[in-house]
Scaffold this active site. Structure first.
Site, PDB file in Angstrom:
ATOM      1  N   HIS A 168       0.937  -1.131  -0.113  1.00  0.00           N
ATOM      2  CA  HIS A 168       0.072   0.017  -0.108  1.00  0.00           C
ATOM      3  C   HIS A 168       0.893   1.264  -0.067  1.00  0.00           C
ATOM      4  CE1 HIS A 168      -2.926   2.826   1.476  1.00  0.00           C
ATOM      5  NE2 HIS A 168      -3.869   1.991   1.371  1.00  0.00           N
ATOM      6  N   GLU A 271      -0.807   1.245  -5.503  1.00  0.00           N
ATOM      7  CA  GLU A 271      -0.742   0.074  -4.642  1.00  0.00           C
ATOM      8  C   GLU A 271      -0.705  -1.105  -5.505  1.00  0.00           C
ATOM      9  OE1 GLU A 271      -3.719   0.275  -1.590  1.00  0.00           O
ATOM     10  OE2 GLU A 271      -3.815   2.466  -1.955  1.00  0.00           O
TER      11      GLU A 271
HETATM   12  O1  TA6 Z   1      -5.858   2.122  -0.474  1.00  0.00           O
HETATM   13  C1  TA6 Z   1      -7.470   2.543  -0.446  1.00  0.00           C
HETATM   14  C2  TA6 Z   1      -7.842   2.414   0.758  1.00  0.00           C
HETATM   15  O2  TA6 Z   1      -8.493   0.917   0.899  1.00  0.00           O
HETATM   16  C3  TA6 Z   1      -8.966   3.427   1.138  1.00  0.00           C
HETATM   17  O3  TA6 Z   1     -10.200   2.878   0.940  1.00  0.00           O
HETATM   18  C4  TA6 Z   1      -8.554   4.175   2.414  1.00  0.00           C
HETATM   19  O4  TA6 Z   1      -9.315   3.166   3.409  1.00  0.00           O
HETATM   20  C5  TA6 Z   1      -7.108   3.769   2.538  1.00  0.00           C
HETATM   21  O5  TA6 Z   1      -6.869   2.156   1.885  1.00  0.00           O
HETATM   22  C6  TA6 Z   1      -6.251   3.718   3.812  1.00  0.00           C
HETATM   23  O6  TA6 Z   1      -6.983   2.794   4.809  1.00  0.00           O
HETATM   24  P1  TA6 Z   1      -6.333   2.792   6.215  1.00  0.00           P
HETATM   25  O7  TA6 Z   1      -7.092   1.663   6.733  1.00  0.00           O
HETATM   26  O8  TA6 Z   1      -5.145   2.578   6.125  1.00  0.00           O
HETATM   27  O9  TA6 Z   1      -6.827   4.244   6.812  1.00  0.00           O
END
Ligand code: TA6
Length: 301
Positions: A168, A271
Site C-alpha cells: 500500500h 498500490e
Molecule cells: O488504499 C485504498 C484504501 O482501501 C482506502 O479505502 C482507504 O481506506 C485507504 O486504503 C487507507 O486505509 P487505512 O485503513 O490505512 O486508513
C-alpha cells in the site's frame, strides 16, 4: 532488542538498527545507491531516497508509531485481505499483518552493492482466531537505485487459502494538482467513492477529488508524473493483477487523525495488489510472490 539486532544483522556503514519513532525498532540502510528505512512494526518500509533525489515515499508527520496501529505512510502491508474483511466488519481493515511485529531474519549486500533485507512473520493463536490458516510471510526489500519490495505468502496449512493483499505505497509528490498517472488506460476499475460501481478508465489519471479505485485485471506498470516535482516515478510490479489508486482529498483527510488536513496535496497512493476479482487462491504448500519495483526516472516529465 536493538543491541541484539545489531549484533546479529548490522553491517557497519550499510545497515544499522536504531530506535525509531515511538521507540519502535527500525533498520536504517545507507549504500552508494540510496538510503532507506524499514520498521519491524508491520515490516513497513518508511523511507526510500536514491542518491541525489528527494524522498520517494510519503510519511505522515502525524503517523502513529504504536502497537496495534498501522503506520500512515511508506509501504504498509495489507494481508490476508484488502480493505474491509469480506464477511466480518469487526475484523481489522486491510488484514492484521501491518500492525504486527515481524522478525528480522537477514541483511546482506549483493555484488552490485544493493542491500537486501528480509523479514518474516508466521501464524499465531491470535491470527488463527482471525484467519484459520497456518502461514509464513516473507517481506524482502532490495535497496538500490530502485526499491524492490516482495511479499511472499507461503501457505503452510493443509487447505487452500484465499488471499487478497496490497503493498500500500504512499508516494511523495510536489503538488497533487499537477500529478498525472499513466498505465491505466482502458482498464476497468471498482470505484469505491461511488458504491463500488465498475467504470472503464480512459487516458491518464488525474487527481482532483477523493480517488479510491481498484483497477482490476492489470499487470501494467504505472508512471506517476509529478510535473511540479519535475520527476516521474515508475511503479512496476509482478504477481499482481490489481492496482489501487487512492487520495483522500480534503474531507477525508480532515477525518483521519494520523493524516494532516493538507497532507493530500503532497501524496498519492499507487498500490500493487490482488483485490476483488483478483483475489488469489493459494493451494496447500504453495507460495505466491507479490512484487512492487519503484524507480525514479531521470526523463523530463
Ligand atoms: O488504499 C485504498 C484504501 O482501501 C482506502 O479505502 C482507504 O481506506 C485507504 O486504503 C487507507 O486505509 P487505512 O485503513 O490505512 O486508513
Amino acid at each position: 532488542m536493538i543491541d541484539t539486532l545489531n549484533q546479529r544483522h548490522a553491517m557497519p556503514g550499510v545497515v544499522q538498527f536504531v530506535e525509531g519513532r515511538g521507540g519502535l525498532p527500525k533498520a536504517v540502510v545507507s549504500n552508494p545507491h540510496a538510503g532507506a528505512e524499514v520498521y519491524l512494526h508491520g515490516a513497513t518500509v518508511t523511507a526510500f531516497q536514491p542518491r541525489g533525489q528527494a524522498p520517494v515515499l510519503w510519511l505522515s508527520p502525524q503517523a502513529l508509531f504504536q502497537p496495534g496501529k498501522a503506520i500512515r505512510g511508506g509501504i504498509p502491508v495489507c494481508w490476508p485481505w484488502f480493505g474491509p474483511h469480506p464477511a466480518d466488519p469487526s475484523k481489522p481493515q486491510h488484514g492484521f499483518v501491518r500492525t504486527m511485529e515481524w522478525s528480522f531474519v537477514h541483511a546482506g549486500c549483493l555484488p552490485d552493492e544493493r542491500t537486501e533485507l528480509r523479514l518474516h512473520l508466521q501464524d499465531t493463536t491470535d491470527t488463527r482466531a482471525m484467519w484459520p490458516h497456518a502461514f509464513r510471510l516473507e517481506l524482502r526489500v532490495l535497496v538500490g537505485r530502485s526499491l524492490e519490495v516482495t511479499l511472499t505468502t507461503h501457505n503452510t496449512s493443509n487447505h487452500e487459502a484465499l488471499v487478497s493483499a496490497a503493498l500500500h505505497s504512499y508516494f511523495a509528490v510536489s503538488d497533487i494538482h499537477t500529478v498525472q498517472i499513466d498505465g491505466l488506460d482502458g482498464r476497468d476499475y471498482i470505484d469505491l467513492t461511488a458504491g463500488r460501481i465498475i467504470r472503464r478508465h480512459a487516458g491518464r489519471a488525474v487527481i482532483d477529488q477523493e480517488v479510491d479505485r481498484i483497477y482490476i485485471g492489470t499487470e501494467d506498470a504505472c508512471l506517476v508524473r509529478d510535473i511540479a516535482g519535475k520527476r516521474i516515478l515508475q511503479v512496476g510490479k509482478s504477481g499482481s493483477r490489481s492496482t489501487v489508486i487512492w487520495n483522500p482529498w480534503s474531507a477525508k483527510a480532515a477525518k483521519l487523525a494520523d493524516f494532516p488536513d493538507d497532507g493530500f496535496h503532497t501524496m498519492v497512493c499507487v498500490e500493487t495488489a490482488n483485490a476483488g476479482p483478483d483475489t488469489r487462491q493459494i493451494k496447500p504448500g504453495a507460495s505466491h510472490a507479490l512484487t512492487q519495483t519503484i524507480e525514479v526516472m531521470e526523463a523530463a516529465v
